[in-house]
Design an enzyme around this catalytic site. Structure first.
Site, mmCIF file in Angstrom:
data_model
loop_
_atom_site.group_PDB
_atom_site.id
_atom_site.type_symbol
_atom_site.label_atom_id
_atom_site.label_comp_id
_atom_site.label_asym_id
_atom_site.label_seq_id
_atom_site.Cartn_x
_atom_site.Cartn_y
_atom_site.Cartn_z
ATOM 1 N N ARG A 70 0.851 -1.173 0.000
ATOM 2 C CA ARG A 70 0.000 0.000 0.000
ATOM 3 C C ARG A 70 0.891 1.228 0.000
ATOM 4 O O ARG A 70 1.693 1.405 0.909
ATOM 5 C CB ARG A 70 -0.856 -0.062 1.271
ATOM 6 C CG ARG A 70 -2.056 0.795 1.217
ATOM 7 C CD ARG A 70 -2.949 0.471 2.403
ATOM 8 N NE ARG A 70 -2.411 0.943 3.662
ATOM 9 C CZ ARG A 70 -3.163 1.383 4.663
ATOM 10 N NH1 ARG A 70 -4.474 1.385 4.540
ATOM 11 N NH2 ARG A 70 -2.630 1.791 5.780
ATOM 12 N N THR A 115 -0.643 7.600 -1.036
ATOM 13 C CA THR A 115 -1.959 7.541 -1.698
ATOM 14 C C THR A 115 -2.865 6.479 -1.073
ATOM 15 O O THR A 115 -4.072 6.484 -1.311
ATOM 16 C CB THR A 115 -1.785 7.175 -3.189
ATOM 17 O OG1 THR A 115 -1.225 5.846 -3.255
ATOM 18 C CG2 THR A 115 -0.846 8.133 -3.905
ATOM 19 N N ASP A 140 0.843 -2.161 12.239
ATOM 20 C CA ASP A 140 1.233 -2.645 10.913
ATOM 21 C C ASP A 140 1.463 -4.156 10.982
ATOM 22 O O ASP A 140 2.426 -4.622 11.598
ATOM 23 C CB ASP A 140 2.510 -1.924 10.456
ATOM 24 C CG ASP A 140 2.853 -2.268 9.016
ATOM 25 O OD1 ASP A 140 2.947 -1.348 8.200
ATOM 26 O OD2 ASP A 140 3.015 -3.480 8.706
ATOM 27 N N ASP A 164 4.910 -5.530 9.599
ATOM 28 C CA ASP A 164 6.039 -5.181 10.471
ATOM 29 C C ASP A 164 6.012 -5.993 11.757
ATOM 30 O O ASP A 164 7.054 -6.458 12.232
ATOM 31 C CB ASP A 164 6.028 -3.685 10.799
ATOM 32 C CG ASP A 164 6.547 -2.842 9.640
ATOM 33 O OD1 ASP A 164 7.153 -3.417 8.715
ATOM 34 O OD2 ASP A 164 6.337 -1.621 9.668
#
Ligand code: PRP
Ligand code: URA
Length: 209
Positions: free
Chosen positions: A104, A108, A200, A203
């Site tokens: 991603r 944006t 995340d 991560d």
């Protein structure tokens, strides 16, 4: 119209709480994601077709049921989807595994595809596309577009945590794809993270930042 199933099983909800917690380290995070994926796979395979065969027990001959050989495929969305694959394979070890690589764009929030490798008999398989997070829905929508463009027809989507925005986007883009989630969270924040979420997923699974 797509159906949305929230798996509210106590074991799933208990493990998800520790997955969410910041203090849960990489090793435990990985183990918990794996365990929740197995529990979700148990629920998602509830409608697999059965057929009757004849067997010998030590006592007599009897008829009993076995899976009727449906061809299954698991498609993790890279990277974080990888964390769910082994947990699913524990229950359906003969499933083929394809990969769709998307990240991603942090500015944006749009998905960028960088890798696709699918089983050769795409048209004959039933697929479960997996990713821990359904946030804006862009990645899931794009991964399923990619799978359908290559012949995929029979598709389910499974994730740990979804935002309402992602569920709506996926339902609108792919009304034929049922959605299986462990928790439907409150919203997205201004950076496109799910609130309360887990941070995340990639991560936390791989120990990167
Ligand atoms: C995360 C997550 C999903 C995506 C969800 O991946 O694993 O793929 O974001 O967000 P969306 O619904 O708004 O598209 P990310 O892009 O961070 O890549 P990674 O798995 O490589 O870390
Ligand atoms: N991707 C993640 O890994 N976490 C979020 O909260 C949103 C997208």
């Amino acid at each position: 119209m797509a159906k949305v199933y929230v798996f509210d099983h106590p074991l799933i909800q208990h493990k998800l709480t520790y997955i969410r917690e910041t203090k849960t380290g990489t090793k435990e995070f990985r183990e918990l994601v794996d365990e929740v994926a197995t529990l979700m796979a148990f629920e998602i395979t509830r409608d697999l077709p059965l057929e009757e065969i004849e067997i010998e027990t030590p006592v007599c001959t009897t008829k009993s049921q076995v899976l009727s050989g449906k061809k299954l495929g698991i498609i993790p969305i890279l990277r974080a989807g990888i964390g769910m694959v082994d947990g699913i394979l524990k229950l359906i070890p003969a499933a083929k595994v394809g990969h769709i690589g998307l990240y991603r764009d942090p500015k944006t929030l749009k998905p960028v595809e960088y890798y696709v490798k699918l089983p050769s008999d795409v048209e004959e398989r039933e697929f479960i596309v997996v990713d821990p997070m359904l946030a804006t829905g862009g990645s899931a929508v794009e991964a399923i577009n990619s799978l359908k463009n290559r012949g995929g027809k029979n598709i389910k989507f499974m994730c740990l945590i979804a935002a309402p925005e992602g569920v709506e986007a996926l339902k609108e883009a792919h009304p034929d794809v049922d959605i299986y989630i462990a928790a439907l969270d409150e919203k997205l924040n201004e950076k496109g993270y799910i609130v309360p979420g887990l941070g995340d997923a990639g991560d936390r699974l791989f120990g990167t930042k």
